[in-house]
Design a protein around this motif. Sequence first.
Motif, mmCIF file in Angstrom:
data_model
loop_
_atom_site.group_PDB
_atom_site.id
_atom_site.type_symbol
_atom_site.label_atom_id
_atom_site.label_comp_id
_atom_site.label_asym_id
_atom_site.label_seq_id
_atom_site.Cartn_x
_atom_site.Cartn_y
_atom_site.Cartn_z
ATOM 1 N N VAL A 228 4.729 -1.355 -1.069
ATOM 2 C CA VAL A 228 5.635 -1.269 0.081
ATOM 3 C C VAL A 228 4.923 -1.619 1.382
ATOM 4 O O VAL A 228 5.421 -2.424 2.184
ATOM 5 C CB VAL A 228 6.257 0.150 0.165
ATOM 6 C CG1 VAL A 228 6.927 0.373 1.517
ATOM 7 C CG2 VAL A 228 7.253 0.354 -0.965
ATOM 8 N N PHE A 229 3.758 -1.008 1.604
ATOM 9 C CA PHE A 229 3.052 -1.253 2.869
ATOM 10 C C PHE A 229 2.539 -2.692 2.968
ATOM 11 O O PHE A 229 2.500 -3.268 4.050
ATOM 12 C CB PHE A 229 1.923 -0.234 3.060
ATOM 13 C CG PHE A 229 2.419 1.100 3.536
ATOM 14 C CD1 PHE A 229 2.628 1.348 4.883
ATOM 15 C CD2 PHE A 229 2.709 2.117 2.629
ATOM 16 C CE1 PHE A 229 3.112 2.565 5.331
ATOM 17 C CE2 PHE A 229 3.197 3.342 3.054
ATOM 18 C CZ PHE A 229 3.398 3.576 4.414
ATOM 19 N N LYS A 230 2.179 -3.265 1.828
ATOM 20 C CA LYS A 230 1.736 -4.666 1.816
ATOM 21 C C LYS A 230 2.912 -5.594 2.112
ATOM 22 O O LYS A 230 2.805 -6.529 2.914
ATOM 23 C CB LYS A 230 1.115 -5.001 0.455
ATOM 24 C CG LYS A 230 0.600 -6.441 0.346
ATOM 25 C CD LYS A 230 -0.522 -6.707 1.324
ATOM 26 C CE LYS A 230 -1.066 -8.117 1.176
ATOM 27 N NZ LYS A 230 -2.031 -8.445 2.245
ATOM 28 N N GLU A 231 4.040 -5.322 1.480
ATOM 29 C CA GLU A 231 5.219 -6.190 1.621
ATOM 30 C C GLU A 231 5.811 -6.120 3.020
ATOM 31 O O GLU A 231 6.168 -7.146 3.612
ATOM 32 C CB GLU A 231 6.281 -5.773 0.590
ATOM 33 C CG GLU A 231 7.592 -6.516 0.701
ATOM 34 C CD GLU A 231 7.525 -7.953 0.234
ATOM 35 O OE1 GLU A 231 8.389 -8.738 0.656
ATOM 36 O OE2 GLU A 231 6.605 -8.294 -0.545
ATOM 37 N N PHE A 232 5.898 -4.923 3.586
ATOM 38 C CA PHE A 232 6.633 -4.764 4.849
ATOM 39 C C PHE A 232 5.747 -4.737 6.095
ATOM 40 O O PHE A 232 6.166 -5.214 7.149
ATOM 41 C CB PHE A 232 7.512 -3.508 4.780
ATOM 42 C CG PHE A 232 8.725 -3.683 3.917
ATOM 43 C CD1 PHE A 232 9.916 -4.120 4.464
ATOM 44 C CD2 PHE A 232 8.664 -3.433 2.555
ATOM 45 C CE1 PHE A 232 11.044 -4.296 3.671
ATOM 46 C CE2 PHE A 232 9.783 -3.613 1.746
ATOM 47 C CZ PHE A 232 10.977 -4.049 2.309
#
Length: 216
Positions: free
Chosen positions: A27-31
Amino acid sequence: MIKAIIFDFDGTLADTLPVCFYAFQAVFKEFDNVEVTSNEIKAMFGPSETGIIRENLLHPHHDKAIELYYEKYTEKHKELVLDNEEINHLLHSLKREGYKLGIVTGKANRSLLISLECLNMNDLFDVIITGDDVTIPKPHPEGIVKALAHFNIKNTEAVFLGDSDADILAGKQANIHTIGVQWLPNYQTLEFKVQPDQMFKNINEFTDAIKDIRNK
């Protein structure tokens, strides 16, 4: 006399921390396009997964990020979270012996249900209190107090097991017998800042000890 045994979930009943870390990292990588470490994720623990994302993700599309979390959590669950025969035996044994079993976890209801389904634990618990069911997360004792109220028992008639400082603090504030556990490969607290009433690194030791605890 002990009538109910209440458990934390992540790191206590199931080795789910690796799949939690995997999903949060995705999630943190994607967003936000940032790499977060397992320790950085641990430091966010307290609220449910949805709460963690809403409080820590800089990107405004929180709802999409939450959906990605659940997608990744489900995708890798069976690969990263293995069945634990000792835990399964423990729960079934306690059930046979007549104990009421409960879960008080900071997890969101949705992710807990995914885990219970994957691990065939659906029908084992008499009460489940998730992060969605409380106003204030652990270390506040609200979840434990709700579980005790559901069972209609006194705080002296139950024990609470957990793997984090927040678990032990919540138990202490609920005036319940606290048990710290470090019996799974991954757990949250290496050294408890607040000492639990008892500590176990081996499931069989707890199984033996509960017989003594029951009659106190």
